[in-house]
Design an enzyme around this catalytic site. Structure first.
Site, PDB file in Angstrom:
ATOM      1  CG  ASP A 287     -51.133  -4.696  59.796  1.00 37.19           C
ATOM      2  OD1 ASP A 287     -50.557  -5.626  59.150  1.00 37.19           O
ATOM      3  OD2 ASP A 287     -51.972  -3.779  59.189  1.00 37.19           O
ATOM      4  CG  HIS A 288     -54.100  -7.748  58.010  1.00 39.09           C
ATOM      5  ND1 HIS A 288     -55.126  -7.314  57.408  1.00 39.09           N
ATOM      6  CD2 HIS A 288     -53.073  -6.549  57.592  1.00 39.09           C
ATOM      7  CE1 HIS A 288     -55.161  -6.189  57.086  1.00 39.09           C
ATOM      8  NE2 HIS A 288     -53.672  -5.717  56.978  1.00 39.09           N
TER       9      HIS A 288
ATOM     10  CG  HIS B 147     -51.583  -1.203  51.276  1.00 38.61           C
ATOM     11  ND1 HIS B 147     -52.617  -1.860  52.098  1.00 38.61           N
ATOM     12  CD2 HIS B 147     -50.675  -1.099  51.979  1.00 38.61           C
ATOM     13  CE1 HIS B 147     -52.046  -2.361  52.960  1.00 38.61           C
ATOM     14  NE2 HIS B 147     -50.848  -1.735  53.009  1.00 38.61           N
TER      15      HIS B 147
END
Length: 828
Positions: free
Chosen positions: A110-111, A432
């Site tokens: 996703d990055h 995170h």
């Protein structure tokens, strides 16, 4: 080097340049010896930050930041909840050719998974930066991505093998804490925790400092250190808001809860499914399980399976980049490889679990969207003995998020409704930052602007209010933004720009309030002030000289011009031979070469003689006593003494024709006189000078002197008298005829005498540079086959109209310039 003396005209010229470039004088700050800060200008600049993905959502991280015509893209990933084009960031909203650099924080899909698409399928031309571990693992991930698309026969494949190869060729690697300059954009990566090689990017564009955190964690885990704190506070922080205002429990507590969940499922005879990302959190979970199995021998017979060939291959990357791991892992490597797990087995496919009892399986992907983790989930979800533990953040729109909502059934990939009886638990090992980490991180950095990304809208809203409330309570000014995708955040950034004074200008540091004159040079976003003589030392710029020439029709002799100019200027000298447009004759070139050879021979002979204080004296005596001989033994002709040469030149000059040129003001301007001929046209003087403000003024003064010496042509005087009489007698035809003769006379001064004047048809015929020209003055048309000559005559005709526009006869006929007016015979 010593400071040269500048004349007043040089200083004034430099001050004029500086004033034009900066809007005023530059004040020098005191204190530095060789680099002096100077305030150039103050103006507001606008920073624009636009998320193309991860705006009020988790997934497809992609954020653009634009400032001072520089654009940086932070991350370029896909959304795990969508497939094909729908999973991409909103690239169609921007022109990707304007992006100067793409900065990838880490290897999670996703990055980073949209990078090959951007490289191979768009007009992106910028540079791509990653850390060394990120690039190594990125290559494995993208190749597997392409293979999966081929196996699934995906018609919406985002990229192919060639795109990945081109992408890898263009990726540049950068080390932690290394600063890299990309056309004025300074980029420095700092450790972000999260996964191996993950970084935060600290970017400086023209003094504006930004920090993009990507996914980060300030808390160290079993194999990675926590995120760094940049030493210089940024003006803007773009920070993830994944967990909003939620706190994480301590790592030790989370590990204990996790192992308790695993043990409960195994105790009741079930199988444990751990959906994980192949790289990153999977290694952390394996370290936890390996340690727990070592401490609990009773679990020795329960197998742990890692169902990812990619994770197995990537383990070599972890072993290669030991230096980026934490101190515990570095110490462990001194004794053995901590990533060689004794209780973990590799699982090729799900069929290997058919006859296996209680076990633990780590399978990809973490969101249960496809792959082996989805296959195992659908096979095991109907048995209450089994259990699934979500170890990562569950993204909205995925099956992992759906089963955490306490649903009773799920839909299989074939469309069948399946009962959900297995236990579902969640424990975060996603690395995170939670709210306490984010709040403490921002408290330490104290940025005036914070932009939230990579979080769901609700959580981002809560985090925004919490951060603003905390800043207000602490008496700090902090603006917090939570944009949606394609919603731009505009931030005004005002700062005082400085210029470094370098070179000879900095040899004598000026005091506070002094003024410094020099050339202002801008490179990227830095400014420096240098003396013109130092320009080549501090820049790649080269100085150039502009030579100007102007032809002035005149019949005055050069001696008369010199007499008039000597009243204004000192240093008027004659120039014996000068013509900028003349080419040397072959005979002259040969004569020059022969002369040089003759001059070099005695010089070479003189060099062979031993040095002596009285060498020159002895040489003269020797020449008088013993004449020099050439190579053939012939006696050379003696050169006359310097006094004799001067006397001879003066004698030859008397009675010789007038020299062709004059030098004005020590050679600042030169005048060449030319007689009338077919090549040059009318008799004229040619002015030549090197352009600068002082020389331009000298040229204007010389031009004025020449024009004042020139008497009005006799035929022009007669035409003006005839026009006056015609006006007095109200003779309209006579007025037009006289005006035509006036115009013809003025054209003749510039281009030579007209060949014919047709008063009835208002036509003047000229011969200009071997081209026939017909000026139809009634309608201001010019006929000529040579376009360049025609343009010159048209320009001259318009200027003549402008020059006589204030005279009474200028109103007799319309002018091309639009200046003339009504019929003079009707009054004004």
């Amino acid at each position: 080097r010593p400071q040269p003396e500048h004349s007043g005209r040089e200083e004034q010229a430099l001050k004029t340049i500086m004033a034009a470039m900066t809007g005023g004088p530059i004040e020098v700050s005191a204190g530095l010896k060789r680099a002096i800060s100077v305030d150039v200008t103050n103006k507001d600049d606008m920073l624009e930050i636009m998320p193309l993905g991860a705006g009020s959502e988790v997934g497809r991280s992609c954020v653009l930041a634009s400032y001072k015509n520089k654009t940086v893209m932070f991350d370029c990933g896909v959304h795990p909840g969508y497939a094909g084009i729908a999973s991409l960031p909103y690239f169609d909203e921007v022109d990707l050719s304007t992006v100067d650099a793409m900065l990838i924080t880490h290897f999670h899909l996703d990055h980073c998974a949209a990078v090959p698409f951007v490289v191979g399928r768009t007009n992106f031309k910028g540079r791509i930066l990653m850390t060394h571990p990120t690039k190594a693992i990125f290559a494995m991930l993208m190749n597997d991505f392409v293979k999966l698309n081929k196996q699934s026969d995906n018609s919406e494949a985002l990229f192919g093998e060639k795109d990945v190869q081109e992408c890898m060729r263009r990726i540049e690697v950068i080390d932690f804490h290394q600063e890299m300059d990309i056309d004025g954009v300074k980029v420095t990566p700092y450790r972000a925790g999260h996964v191996l090689g993950a970084c935060m990017f600290y970017v400086d564009i023209g003094g504006l400092r930004m920090l993009y955190t990507g996914d980060y964690s300030r808390t160290p885990d079993r194999h990675l250190p926590g995120a760094d704190l940049p030493p210089i506070p940024p003006h803007v922080v773009i920070v993830e808001a994944t967990y909003g205002v939620s706190p994480h429990s301590p790592r030790e507590e989370r590990e204990r809860r996790f192992t308790d969940m695993v043990r409960r499922v195994l105790t009741r005879g079930g199988k444990v499914l751990l959906p994980v990302v192949a790289l990153g959190r999977a290694q952390e979970v394996l370290l936890i399980l390996e340690d727990y199995w070592v401490k609990h021998p009773e679990l020795k017979g329960v197998p742990i399976y890692q169902a990812s060939a990619l994770a197995k291959r990537a383990m070599t990357v972890y072993q290669t980049y030991i230096n980026v791991l934490n101190s515990d892992m570095k110490a462990a490597f001194e004794e053995s490889n901590p990533f060689v797990f004794n209780h973990v087995n590799h699982l090729a496919n799900s069929s290997g679990l058919d006859d296996v009892g209680p076990c633990v399986v780590l399978a990809t992907p973490s969101m249960l969207q496809s792959g082996l983790s989805r296959d195992l989930f659908e096979s095991w979800c109907g048995d209450s003995k089994n259990g699934v533990i979500i170890c990562d953040f569950a993204v909205q729109g995925t099956l992992a998020r759906e089963i955490l909502s306490d649903c009773k059934t799920v839909t299989s990939r074939t469309g069948q409704e399946l009962p959900l009886r297995m236990t579902v638990d969640a424990i975060s090992f996603s690395a995170h930052a939670d709210y306490p980490q984010t709040q403490q991180f921002l408290d330490a950095l104290a940025p005036p602007h914070v932009v939230l990304v990579h979080g769901e809208a609700g959580e981002m809203g809560k985090l925004k209010r919490a951060l603003e409330g905390k800043a207000a309570a602490d008496g700090k000014k902090m603006m917090v933004y939570n944009p949606k995708n394609c919603q731009a955040v505009e931030i005004k950034h005002s700062q005082s720009k400085t210029a470094r004074v370098v070179g000879r200008l900095a040899l004598n540091p000026p005091k506070e309030g002094d003024r410094v004159s020099g050339l202002l040079v801008q490179k990227d976003f830095g400014h420096m002030i240098v003396a013109p003589e130092d320009l080549h030392e501090y820049t790649s710029l080269k100085t150039a000289k502009l030579t100007q020439r102007q032809k002035v029709p005149t019949t005055q002799k050069l001696g008369e011009l010199r007499f008039a100019l000597e009243a204004l200027f000192e240093g008027i000298h004659t120039v014996s031979s000068w013509d900028p447009e003349a080419k040397p004759e072959p005979e002259a070139l040969a004569a020059d070469d022969e002369k040089k050879k003759k001059e070099e021979e005695p010089a070479a002979e003189a060099e062979e003689e031993p040095a002596s204080p009285t060498k020159a004296t002895r040489g003269k005596k020797k020449a008088a006593a013993s004449p020099a001989k050439d190579k053939n033994g012939a006696v050379k002709k003696e050169e006359p003494a310097e006094e004799a040469v001067v006397k001879k030149e003066e004698d030859e000059r008397e009675g010789s024709p007038e020299p062709p040129g004059l030098s004005v003001n020590g050679g600042q301007l030169t005048i060449l006189k030319r007689a009338a001929d077919k090549k040059w046209g009318a008799e004229h003087a040619l002015l030549q000078w090197d352009a600068d403000p002082i020389n331009d003024m000298i040229a204007d003064a010389v031009l004025s002197v020449i024009l004042q010496l020139e008497e009005e042509p006799e035929h022009l005087t007669r035409a003006e008298a005839a026009h006056k009489d015609a006006m007095k007698n109200k003779d309209k035809a006579g007025v037009q005829a006289a005006r035509l003769r006036i115009v013809a006379a003025m054209l003749g001064v510039q281009f030579g005498e007209p060949r014919a004047i047709d008063e009835e048809n208002q036509v003047v015929e000229l011969r200009v540079e071997n081209a026939d020209v017909a000026v139809r003055y009634g309608n201001r048309d010019v006929d000529c086959a040579d376009a360049a000559v025609k343009s010159r005559v048209e320009t001259a005709l318009e200027r003549i109209d402008m020059a006589i526009a204030d005279s009474s006869f200028s109103r007799a006929l319309p002018s091309v310039s639009g200046v003339s007016g009504a019929d003079p015979l009707k009054g004004t």
